[in-house]
Scaffold this active site. Structure first.
Site, PDB file in Angstrom:
ATOM      1  N   ARG A 194       0.896  -1.215   0.036  1.00 35.42           N
ATOM      2  CA  ARG A 194       0.036   0.156   0.005  1.00 35.42           C
ATOM      3  C   ARG A 194       0.714   1.193  -0.060  1.00 35.42           C
ATOM      4  O   ARG A 194       1.972   1.267   0.510  1.00 35.42           O
ATOM      5  CB  ARG A 194      -0.900   0.211   1.156  1.00 35.42           C
ATOM      6  CG  ARG A 194      -2.058  -0.785   1.101  1.00 35.42           C
ATOM      7  CD  ARG A 194      -3.284  -0.399   0.000  1.00 35.42           C
ATOM      8  NE  ARG A 194      -4.411  -1.140  -0.071  1.00 35.42           N
ATOM      9  CZ  ARG A 194      -4.464  -2.307  -0.853  1.00 35.42           C
ATOM     10  NH1 ARG A 194      -3.610  -2.672  -1.538  1.00 35.42           N
ATOM     11  NH2 ARG A 194      -5.631  -2.892  -0.848  1.00 35.42           N
TER      12      ARG A 194
ATOM     13  N   GLU B 131      -4.602   7.440  -4.509  1.00 33.55           N
ATOM     14  CA  GLU B 131      -4.891   6.620  -5.732  1.00 33.55           C
ATOM     15  C   GLU B 131      -6.518   6.883  -5.989  1.00 33.55           C
ATOM     16  O   GLU B 131      -7.246   7.008  -5.000  1.00 33.55           O
ATOM     17  CB  GLU B 131      -4.866   5.079  -5.400  1.00 33.55           C
ATOM     18  CG  GLU B 131      -3.294   4.721  -5.289  1.00 33.55           C
ATOM     19  CD  GLU B 131      -3.167   3.221  -4.955  1.00 33.55           C
ATOM     20  OE1 GLU B 131      -4.104   2.572  -5.420  1.00 33.55           O
ATOM     21  OE2 GLU B 131      -2.197   2.805  -4.695  1.00 33.55           O
TER      22      GLU B 131
ATOM     23  N   HIS C 230      -1.635   0.355  -9.991  1.00 31.92           N
ATOM     24  CA  HIS C 230      -2.109  -0.619  -8.941  1.00 31.92           C
ATOM     25  C   HIS C 230      -2.777  -1.790  -9.625  1.00 31.92           C
ATOM     26  O   HIS C 230      -4.203  -2.083  -9.514  1.00 31.92           O
ATOM     27  CB  HIS C 230      -3.231   0.080  -8.068  1.00 31.92           C
ATOM     28  CG  HIS C 230      -3.640  -0.716  -6.844  1.00 31.92           C
ATOM     29  ND1 HIS C 230      -4.038  -0.011  -5.594  1.00 31.92           N
ATOM     30  CD2 HIS C 230      -3.476  -1.956  -6.434  1.00 31.92           C
ATOM     31  CE1 HIS C 230      -3.865  -1.035  -4.652  1.00 31.92           C
ATOM     32  NE2 HIS C 230      -3.832  -2.235  -5.190  1.00 31.92           N
TER      33      HIS C 230
HETATM   34  C1  DGY Z   1      -5.515  -6.046  -2.911  1.00 32.91           C
HETATM   35  O1  DGY Z   1      -6.040  -7.042  -2.816  1.00 32.91           O
HETATM   36  O2  DGY Z   1      -5.372  -5.563  -1.619  1.00 32.91           O
HETATM   37  C2  DGY Z   1      -5.050  -5.486  -3.928  1.00 32.91           C
HETATM   38  O3  DGY Z   1      -4.265  -4.236  -3.821  1.00 32.91           O
HETATM   39  C3  DGY Z   1      -6.426  -4.806  -4.598  1.00 32.91           C
HETATM   40  O4  DGY Z   1      -7.165  -4.035  -3.768  1.00 32.91           O
END
Ligand code: DGY
Length: 329
Positions: free
Chosen positions: A235, A264, A284
């Site tokens: 993240r 994002e 992402h």
């Molecule tokens: C997750 O599964 O956490 C991916 O980053 C998609 O949100």
């Protein structure tokens, strides 16, 4: 009486939404853009479940807008930092996520970022596509080897382990830092500073929590080798982006490969990270294969169906439903 479930997206892959529609009225955010908290709150009154993506804000206000009927929030994502877990726990709402279905796909993309950043693929692809390949020069696009390098995994859950297995094929030495995971046949456990100092590639696989916010900032980047690469498919908030940009621009860090950002989506207001030639940036897409995105949606729906059927959810988030244990990234 028909139960209602709010879906934050109108188009989701897999068969899940059809299966949900057979037992519940699915109220869907009709827009194309990411819904705001107010958009979702307007649709929420009286719903029993919320099916959301990993970056939709699910806060106490949304839970209160839904009211006492709300029993389950099912994320079609592994990450869960978008949900106010304390608020859900206080209200007795089960929160679920999607471990077990996206680790291999995300590990593939992690390796793509490692290769792209160290071998300077972004700069090479973009110069070629702009007609800039005029002559073969021995000194063009010189990168750093991946084979034989040391890989440091911060977080050794499902995705970290899947990345470690791939690294074996590249003859890499693998070390990891994770309070919940000791040595195994693939990787050696070390403390964070040892990992940062020894790794040629540092790859992040921790969830975003108050403890991991800006886990990688000025001090940690200064501990890394100037020839090292930082990769994140976790993240955005885990990395202090200003500190990272500075380190790469000043040459105290070789390169970075990023799939995730503090803000994002970016729209037209691009982060300065995108323009930096030694940083490879993706929007992402870690879990973005047809089968994995379908599996994520299907699992999220199965969790809702479990709760609607008065069964325990199959992949509840620890800490929100009385389920003990670690939370994977
Ligand atoms: C997750 O599964 O956490 C991916 O980053 C998609 O949100």
């Amino acid at each position: 009486m028909t139960v209602r479930v709010l879906s934050t997206r109108k188009e989701l892959p897999g068969t899940g939404v059809d299966r949900l529609g057979a037992v519940a009225e699915v109220v869907t955010w009709p827009g194309i853009a990411k819904p705001t908290p107010a958009d979702l709150a307007a649709l929420a009154p009286g719903v029993t479940g919320i099916l959301a993506l990993g970056n939709d804000p699910v806060d106490a206000a949304l839970m209160d807008a839904a009211g006492p009927s709300l029993r389950v929030i099912a994320l079609a994502s592994m990450g869960f930092d978008n949900v106010d877990r304390a608020a859900a726990a206080e209200r007795g709402i089960v929160v679920t996520h999607t471990p077990g279905v996206l680790a291999e796909t995300t590990a593939d993309l992690t390796f793509a970022l490692i290769l792209a950043a160290r071998r300077r693929l972004g700069a090479a692809v973009s110069r070629l596509s702009q007609g800039g390949w005029d002559v073969f020069r021995m000194e063009d696009y010189l990168g750093l080897d991946v084979h034989g390098a040391t890989l440091g995994l911060v977080g050794y859950g499902q995705i970290g382990r899947a990345v470690a297995r791939r690294a074996q094929g590249f003859g890499m030495r693998v070390i990891h830092h994770d309070p919940y995971a000791g040595d195994d046949s693939v990787s050696t456990a070390v403390d964070l500073d040892t990992l940062l100092a020894e790794a040629d590639v540092v790859s992040l696989h921790v969830p975003l929590t108050p403890e991991t916010r800006h886990l990688i900032s000025h001090r940690e980047l200064a501990t890394m080798k100037p020839t090292a690469t930082l990769v994140s498919t976790a993240r955005g908030g885990v990395v202090d982006e200003e500190a990272l940009l500075k380190a790469v621009q000043e040459g105290t860090l070789h390169s970075a490969g990023l799939d995730v950002y503090e803000r994002e989506p970016m729209g037209e207001e691009l982060s300065p990270l995108v323009a930096e030639p030694y940083i490879v940036t993706l929007p992402h897409i870690g879990s973005a294969t047809e089968s994995t995105r379908a599996a994520m949606t299907d699992l999220a729906v199965d969790n809702i169906l479990d709760v609607l059927g008065d069964r325990p959810a199959r992949t509840p988030l620890p800490g929100t439903s009385g389920t003990p244990g670690r939370v994977d990234a």
